[in-house]
Design a protein around this motif. Structure first.
Motif, PDB file in Angstrom:
ATOM      1  N   THR A   1       0.820  -1.198   0.000  1.00 41.20           N
ATOM      2  CA  THR A   1       0.000   0.000   0.000  1.00 41.20           C
ATOM      3  C   THR A   1       0.862   1.260   0.000  1.00 41.20           C
ATOM      4  O   THR A   1       2.075   1.225   0.216  1.00 41.20           O
ATOM      5  N   GLN A   2       0.195   2.367  -0.214  1.00 40.86           N
ATOM      6  CA  GLN A   2       0.870   3.661  -0.177  1.00 40.86           C
ATOM      7  C   GLN A   2       1.389   3.938   1.233  1.00 40.86           C
ATOM      8  O   GLN A   2       2.448   4.556   1.416  1.00 40.86           O
ATOM      9  N   ALA A   3       0.638   3.475   2.229  1.00 43.78           N
ATOM     10  CA  ALA A   3       1.070   3.657   3.620  1.00 43.78           C
ATOM     11  C   ALA A   3       2.387   2.936   3.880  1.00 43.78           C
ATOM     12  O   ALA A   3       3.239   3.425   4.629  1.00 43.78           O
ATOM     13  N   ASP A   4       2.554   1.764   3.248  1.00 44.71           N
ATOM     14  CA  ASP A   4       3.805   1.019   3.383  1.00 44.71           C
ATOM     15  C   ASP A   4       4.975   1.817   2.820  1.00 44.71           C
ATOM     16  O   ASP A   4       6.068   1.853   3.397  1.00 44.71           O
ATOM     17  N   LYS A   5       4.745   2.453   1.687  1.00 46.15           N
ATOM     18  CA  LYS A   5       5.807   3.240   1.056  1.00 46.15           C
ATOM     19  C   LYS A   5       6.185   4.442   1.920  1.00 46.15           C
ATOM     20  O   LYS A   5       7.354   4.804   2.028  1.00 46.15           O
ATOM     21  N   GLU A   6       5.170   5.045   2.529  1.00 45.44           N
ATOM     22  CA  GLU A   6       5.438   6.176   3.420  1.00 45.44           C
ATOM     23  C   GLU A   6       6.233   5.723   4.642  1.00 45.44           C
ATOM     24  O   GLU A   6       7.153   6.410   5.098  1.00 45.44           O
ATOM     25  N   LEU A   7       5.847   4.570   5.158  1.00 46.82           N
ATOM     26  CA  LEU A   7       6.549   4.024   6.321  1.00 46.82           C
ATOM     27  C   LEU A   7       7.994   3.678   5.954  1.00 46.82           C
ATOM     28  O   LEU A   7       8.913   3.846   6.777  1.00 46.82           O
ATOM     29  N   GLN A   8       8.195   3.211   4.745  1.00 48.75           N
ATOM     30  CA  GLN A   8       9.541   2.900   4.271  1.00 48.75           C
ATOM     31  C   GLN A   8      10.408   4.160   4.224  1.00 48.75           C
ATOM     32  O   GLN A   8      11.578   4.142   4.613  1.00 48.75           O
TER      33      GLN A   8
ATOM     34  N   VAL B   1       7.081  -3.541  10.226  1.00 47.90           N
ATOM     35  CA  VAL B   1       8.433  -3.090   9.880  1.00 47.90           C
ATOM     36  C   VAL B   1       9.210  -4.217   9.196  1.00 47.90           C
ATOM     37  O   VAL B   1       9.886  -4.013   8.188  1.00 47.90           O
ATOM     38  N   SER B   2       9.100  -5.429   9.728  1.00 51.31           N
ATOM     39  CA  SER B   2       9.791  -6.582   9.150  1.00 51.31           C
ATOM     40  C   SER B   2       9.330  -6.812   7.720  1.00 51.31           C
ATOM     41  O   SER B   2      10.137  -7.089   6.824  1.00 51.31           O
ATOM     42  N   ASN B   3       8.028  -6.684   7.496  1.00 52.28           N
ATOM     43  CA  ASN B   3       7.462  -6.901   6.169  1.00 52.28           C
ATOM     44  C   ASN B   3       7.988  -5.861   5.167  1.00 52.28           C
ATOM     45  O   ASN B   3       8.323  -6.185   4.021  1.00 52.28           O
ATOM     46  N   ILE B   4       8.106  -4.629   5.627  1.00 45.84           N
ATOM     47  CA  ILE B   4       8.602  -3.555   4.763  1.00 45.84           C
ATOM     48  C   ILE B   4      10.074  -3.778   4.407  1.00 45.84           C
ATOM     49  O   ILE B   4      10.490  -3.595   3.265  1.00 45.84           O
ATOM     50  N   ILE B   5      10.870  -4.171   5.393  1.00 46.56           N
ATOM     51  CA  ILE B   5      12.294  -4.411   5.149  1.00 46.56           C
ATOM     52  C   ILE B   5      12.487  -5.595   4.197  1.00 46.56           C
ATOM     53  O   ILE B   5      13.307  -5.544   3.275  1.00 46.56           O
ATOM     54  N   ASN B   6      11.697  -6.640   4.411  1.00 47.50           N
ATOM     55  CA  ASN B   6      11.826  -7.835   3.567  1.00 47.50           C
ATOM     56  C   ASN B   6      11.433  -7.553   2.124  1.00 47.50           C
ATOM     57  O   ASN B   6      12.114  -7.986   1.184  1.00 47.50           O
TER      58      ASN B   6
END
Length: 396
Positions: free
Chosen positions: A282-289, A323-328
């Protein structure tokens, strides 16, 4: 008491005595420091010492003396059904500090209990009821019976694979959760488990290639190899029980609300939720990244040598699994490699800025978040495909 000191009996006697000494040391360590794993290892080492006892005493001439032979016959020295679960629970309690032995875990010991009852029945029948050899009329030790040896062999292989599986799960979760994974991997456990499997494969090979394997005298080299291996396990296990109080462990236990290996084994999120999380970005994931990259570069979170996934998640005000999902997915790395990549780049940046004129390379590495020279060297080579010496020599 008769004991024939020959080459075979004497060498096994040395390992036997050392096994008993390490058993006592580990028991003392377990009582003093309340280390559950030390108790499991003490039991395992003691049974390993008992495992070689019939051959040690046999080479010393005990099977040739009636009173001594009865001791070998009626005491079940080789607990082949008890050794494997003890090894498994030692590995499990070492890797999972919060491990608690539960009622269901007694199921692992049912074969050992049944064999203990079987041995007791034989002793009562031959010594107290019949007062003559009935079960032992053939003059052969029941512990060395083919069915028992094969059953114990199969059970040991099963539990060794179970222990390796447990270790690999622990290893994977460690790399995904902490930035100092190399310090708590217990690599020696994996090594001795693999070595144990290798020893069992050698035993199969001997059995196939050597028609005389069943003869008592031809088993010496296998039991000598077994003795060397269990001595290595005892020595390594005792050394690691001393090193267990490392500086980062108290902080680690505070950071983790639950044991991270236990969390890895839970499946509360369900398969459907996991698959959906892997598909959707999602876009939220990209922002969190982007926030994650900002905190790593601006606040240099990686300089904390005890940094965990939970610390980063707290900083981002989100769940650790997020966080783990975003890094992976976003960086194609696990958490440990992700943080060490920043540390490596920081070292390169500082050396390029000539900070090594006032500090050693190791000092710069420690300032950048690495907690040891060995960890720094491994991480640096992983991210640059060169050792630090090779890399900076080439740059110069």
């Amino acid at each position: 008491m008769h004991f024939g000191f020959g080459f075979k009996s004497s060498t096994l006697l040395i390992f036997f005595i050392h096994g008993l000494v390490f058993t006592l040391l580990l028991l003392y360590k377990g009582i003093r420091n309340e280390h559950k794993s030390s108790f499991w290892l003490a039991g395992f080492i003691f049974l390993c010492s008992m495992y070689i006892a019939p051959f040690m005493l046999g080479y010393a001439g005990w099977y040739g003396i009636k009173s001594h032979r009865e001791v070998l016959f009626f005491i079940p020295f080789q607990q082949l059904f008890l050794l494997p679960p003890l090894l498994y629970f030692y590995v499990k309690s070492s890797l999972t500090p919060s491990f608690i032995f539960q009622r269901k875990d007694w199921l692992h010991f049912i074969p050992a209990i049944v064999y203990a009852v079987y041995s007791l029945i034989i002793w009562i029948a031959d010594k107290m009821i019949l007062d003559e050899y009935y079960f032992y009329a053939d003059g052969r030790d029941k512990d060395l019976a083919l069915w028992y040896q094969i059953s114990g062999f199969i059970l040991l292989v099963f539990y060794l694979f179970a222990s390796l599986k447990h270790y690999n799960k622990y290893k994977k979760k460690t790399y995904e959760t902490v930035s100092f994974a190399d310090s708590i991997l217990y690599v020696w456990i994996q090594r001795f488990l693999i070595a144990f499997l290798g020893l069992l494969l050698i035993r199969i090979l001997f059995f196939i290639l050597n028609p005389e394997w069943a003869n008592f005298g031809n088993k010496y080299w296998y039991y000598l190899s077994f003795s060397i291996l269990f001595y290595y396990i005892a020595l390594s296990g005792y050394v690691h029980s001393i090193k267990i109080n490392l500086p980062y462990l108290p902080q680690l236990s505070k950071s983790f609300s639950v044991d991270f290996l236990a969390e890895a084994e839970e499946e509360t999120t369900g398969t459907e939720t996991t698959e959906k999380a892997e598909i959707e970005i999602t876009q939220a994931d990209k922002e969190l990244q982007k926030q994650l990259e900002h905190f790593m570069t601006s606040e240099k979170l990686f300089t904390n040598p005890n940094l965990t996934l939970f610390d980063v998640a707290s900083k981002l005000n989100t769940h650790p699994k997020k966080v783990s999902n975003i890094i992976n997915k976003g960086f194609k790395m696990n958490f440990n490699d992700f943080v060490n990549n920043y540390r490596t780049q920081e070292v390169i940046k500082k050396v390029t800025a000539s900070e090594n004129n006032t500090k050693t390379l190791l000092g710069i590495a420690l300032d950048s978040g690495f907690n040891s020279k060995s960890t720094f060297n491994r991480a640096f080579k992983k991210h640059t495909q060169q050792t630090p010496k090779e890399y900076f020599s080439q740059k110069n």
